[in-house]
Design an enzyme around this catalytic site. Structure first.
Site, mmCIF file in Angstrom:
data_model
loop_
_atom_site.group_PDB
_atom_site.id
_atom_site.type_symbol
_atom_site.label_atom_id
_atom_site.label_comp_id
_atom_site.label_asym_id
_atom_site.label_seq_id
_atom_site.Cartn_x
_atom_site.Cartn_y
_atom_site.Cartn_z
ATOM 1 N N GLY A 28 0.800 -1.216 0.000
ATOM 2 C CA GLY A 28 0.000 0.000 0.000
ATOM 3 C C GLY A 28 0.831 1.264 0.000
ATOM 4 N N GLY A 33 5.440 4.141 -8.816
ATOM 5 C CA GLY A 33 6.188 2.882 -8.999
ATOM 6 C C GLY A 33 5.226 1.710 -9.018
ATOM 7 N N HIS A 34 4.306 1.684 -8.053
ATOM 8 C CA HIS A 34 3.289 0.630 -8.046
ATOM 9 C C HIS A 34 2.436 0.731 -9.311
ATOM 10 C CE1 HIS A 34 3.785 1.289 -3.535
ATOM 11 N NE2 HIS A 34 4.102 0.014 -3.671
ATOM 12 N N GLN A 58 7.708 -9.588 7.951
ATOM 13 C CA GLN A 58 8.918 -9.211 7.224
ATOM 14 C C GLN A 58 9.587 -7.953 7.780
ATOM 15 O OE1 GLN A 58 6.745 -8.749 3.411
ATOM 16 N NE2 GLN A 58 7.988 -6.936 3.110
ATOM 17 N N LYS A 148 13.267 -2.559 -8.166
ATOM 18 C CA LYS A 148 13.669 -1.770 -6.995
ATOM 19 C C LYS A 148 14.078 -2.687 -5.843
ATOM 20 C CE LYS A 148 13.121 1.723 -3.867
ATOM 21 N NZ LYS A 148 12.166 1.274 -2.881
ATOM 22 N N SER A 184 9.280 5.460 -3.603
ATOM 23 C CA SER A 184 9.116 4.511 -2.511
ATOM 24 C C SER A 184 8.054 5.040 -1.562
ATOM 25 C CB SER A 184 10.448 4.369 -1.763
ATOM 26 O OG SER A 184 10.234 3.785 -0.498
ATOM 27 N N ARG A 186 8.261 4.908 1.442
ATOM 28 C CA ARG A 186 9.002 5.529 2.554
ATOM 29 C C ARG A 186 9.396 6.975 2.254
ATOM 30 N NH1 ARG A 186 10.706 0.056 3.356
ATOM 31 N NH2 ARG A 186 10.387 -0.518 5.534
HETATM 32 P P1 AMP Z 1 5.978 -2.377 -1.654
HETATM 33 O O1 AMP Z 1 4.568 -1.844 -1.542
HETATM 34 O O2 AMP Z 1 7.023 -1.407 -1.279
HETATM 35 O O3 AMP Z 1 6.114 -3.724 -1.004
HETATM 36 O O4 AMP Z 1 6.201 -2.631 -3.202
HETATM 37 C C1 AMP Z 1 5.325 -3.411 -3.966
HETATM 38 C C2 AMP Z 1 5.970 -3.680 -5.307
HETATM 39 O O5 AMP Z 1 6.210 -2.456 -5.976
HETATM 40 C C3 AMP Z 1 7.316 -4.404 -5.156
HETATM 41 O O6 AMP Z 1 7.410 -5.425 -6.142
HETATM 42 C C4 AMP Z 1 8.288 -3.288 -5.381
HETATM 43 O O7 AMP Z 1 9.530 -3.725 -5.902
HETATM 44 C C5 AMP Z 1 7.554 -2.428 -6.395
HETATM 45 N N1 AMP Z 1 8.070 -1.067 -6.376
HETATM 46 C C6 AMP Z 1 8.334 -0.303 -5.276
HETATM 47 N N2 AMP Z 1 8.884 0.871 -5.643
HETATM 48 C C7 AMP Z 1 8.968 0.855 -6.994
HETATM 49 C C8 AMP Z 1 9.455 1.784 -7.968
HETATM 50 N N3 AMP Z 1 9.972 2.961 -7.630
HETATM 51 N N4 AMP Z 1 9.389 1.434 -9.276
HETATM 52 C C9 AMP Z 1 8.872 0.242 -9.646
HETATM 53 N N5 AMP Z 1 8.403 -0.686 -8.777
HETATM 54 C C10 AMP Z 1 8.445 -0.375 -7.469
#
Ligand code: AMP
Length: 303
Positions: A28, A33-34, A58, A148, A184, A186
C-alpha cells in the site's frame, strides 16, 4: 473494482475465471512505482489483481512497522482510477490462519546472504512466507514485481522455480522522481530537504556504473559512499553483486550479470536502490523484463 477481504471470497470469484491473471502484491501507500507495475499488468494480462497487506513478519524492526504509512482510502481511489479489477485487502488472520510461525520449505541458496539479507535479519523469511501464501491464494499467471527490490525479485524467482509454480515473473523497471530518487512509500517520511539530498543515491549509482571500466570496485565503493555521506546520508551498504548468486564481487570478470545495490539512511528513513552494471539489456520502451527465462522448470509465455 471488486474488493475482497477474505480468502474464500476471492477464490470463489477467481475460480469462475479462465482469463490470465496478473498479480501485483504491495504494502500500500501506492505511488507511481506501483502504478507502473499495475499498468504493465493491465496491458499484458487479462485480469489485474492488486493486494495490499503490510506483512508484519517481514519487519525486523518494530518501529519501522509502526511508522509504515497506511493510506487505504486513497489507495482504493488510486486503483479505481487505474482500472484495476480486483483489490485483495486481507487481515493478518486471513493470511496466517495457523499463526505467523509457519514458514514454507524454501532454500534461499546464497540469495539472502548479502545486502538486505545481511542487514534485515528475518526479512526475507517473512517476505517468502507472505508471497508464497498470496501466490497460492491468487494463483496468478503473471506476477509483477519491481526491480527496486533486487533481492526480493530474485528470491521470488527462485521460489517459483522451487515450488514449480506455473507463473511468469515480470520485473518492472524502477520508477524515479525527476531528481532520480527511486519512488518509494518511505519517501513520504522524508523532509523536503532530505528528499532532495537523497537524490545523491541514484547519482552515486550512475557515477559508479560509469567508473567500472576505469577504477577498482573497492575505490568506486569508497568514493560513492563518501558522496552519499557528504549529502547527509548514512550508507548501510554499497555493494557490487553477481546478479545470479547475489554475492558480493570485487571485480566483474566472472559475473554474467551484475548489479550495484545500496541502502542508505536519510533523516532516519532507510532507502534502497540498485542499478544493473552488466548483462541486463532492456529493450527500448520496455517497462519490465523477465529474468531467468532459461532456467529449468521456468514456465514462460511470450510477451
Ligand atoms: P511495496 O509496496 O514497497 O512492497 O512494493 C510493492 C511492489 O512495488 C514491489 O514489487 C516493489 O519492488 C515495487 N516497487 C516499489 N517501488 C517501486 C518503484 N519505484 N518502481 C517500480 N516498482 C516499485
Amino acid at each position: 473494482m471488486h474488493i475482497f477481504k477474505n480468502v474464500n471470497d476471492i477464490r470463489l470469484f477467481l475460480n469462475q475465471k479462465t482469463e490470465q491473471i496478473g498479480f501485483v502484491p504491495t504494502m500500500g501507500a501506492l505511488h507511481e512505482g506501483h502504478a507502473s507495475l499495475l499498468k504493465a499488468s493491465l496491458s499484458h494480462s487479462d485480469i489485474t489483481v492488486c493486494s495490499i497487506f503490510v506483512n508484519p513478519t517481514q519487519f525486523n524492526d518494530s518501529s519501522d512497522f509502526d511508522k509504515y504509512p497506511i493510506t487505504t482510502n486513497t489507495d482504493i481511489e488510486f486503483l479505481e482510477k487505474l482500472g484495476v479489477d480486483i483489490l485483495f485487502l486481507p487481515t493478518v488472520a486471513e493470511i496466517y490462519p495457523d499463526g505467523v510461525d509457519k514458514f514454507p520449505a524454501f532454500d534461499f541458496k546464497t540469495l539472502n546472504h548479502s545486502m538486505e539479507g545481511a542487514f534485515r535479519k528475518g526479512h526475507f523469511e517473512g517476505m517468502v512466507q507472505v508471497v508464497d501464501r498470496l501466490l497460492q491464494i491468487v494463483k496468478p499467471d503473471h506476477l509483477y514485481m519491481g526491480q527496486k527490490d533486487l533481492q526480493q525479485f530474485n528470491i521470488v524467482s527462485e521460489l517459483i522455480i522451487q515450488k514449480k509454480y506455473p507463473i511468469e515473473l515480470r520485473v518492472g523497471l524502477i520508477k524515479r522522481e525527476t531528481s532520480g530518487l527511486a519512488m518509494s512509500s518511505r519517501n513520504q517520511l522524508l523532509s523536503k530537504e532530505s528528499k532532495e539530498n537523497a537524490a545523491v543515491i541514484f547519482k552515486s549509482l550512475s557515477w559508479a556504473k560509469e567508473q567500472v571500466e576505469h577504477i577498482s570496485i573497492d575505490k568506486i565503493t569508497k568514493q560513492a559512499t563518501q558522496f552519499i555521506f557528504d549529502a547527509g546520508g548514512k550508507v548501510e551498504y554499497f555493494t557490487f553483486v553477481d546478479g545470479t548468486t547475489l554475492l558480493p564481487v570485487d571485480n566483474l570478470k566472472n559475473a554474467t550479470i551484475a548489479y550495484i545495490g545500496v541502502a542508505a539512511y536519510f533523516n532516519n528513513v532507510r532507502l534502497i536502490d540498485n542499478i544493473p552494471v552488466k548483462g541486463i539489456h532492456i529493450a527500448e520502451g520496455a517497462t519490465f523484463f523477465v529474468p531467468n527465462k532459461a532456467k529449468e522448470n521456468y514456465v514462460s509465455t511470450n510477451i
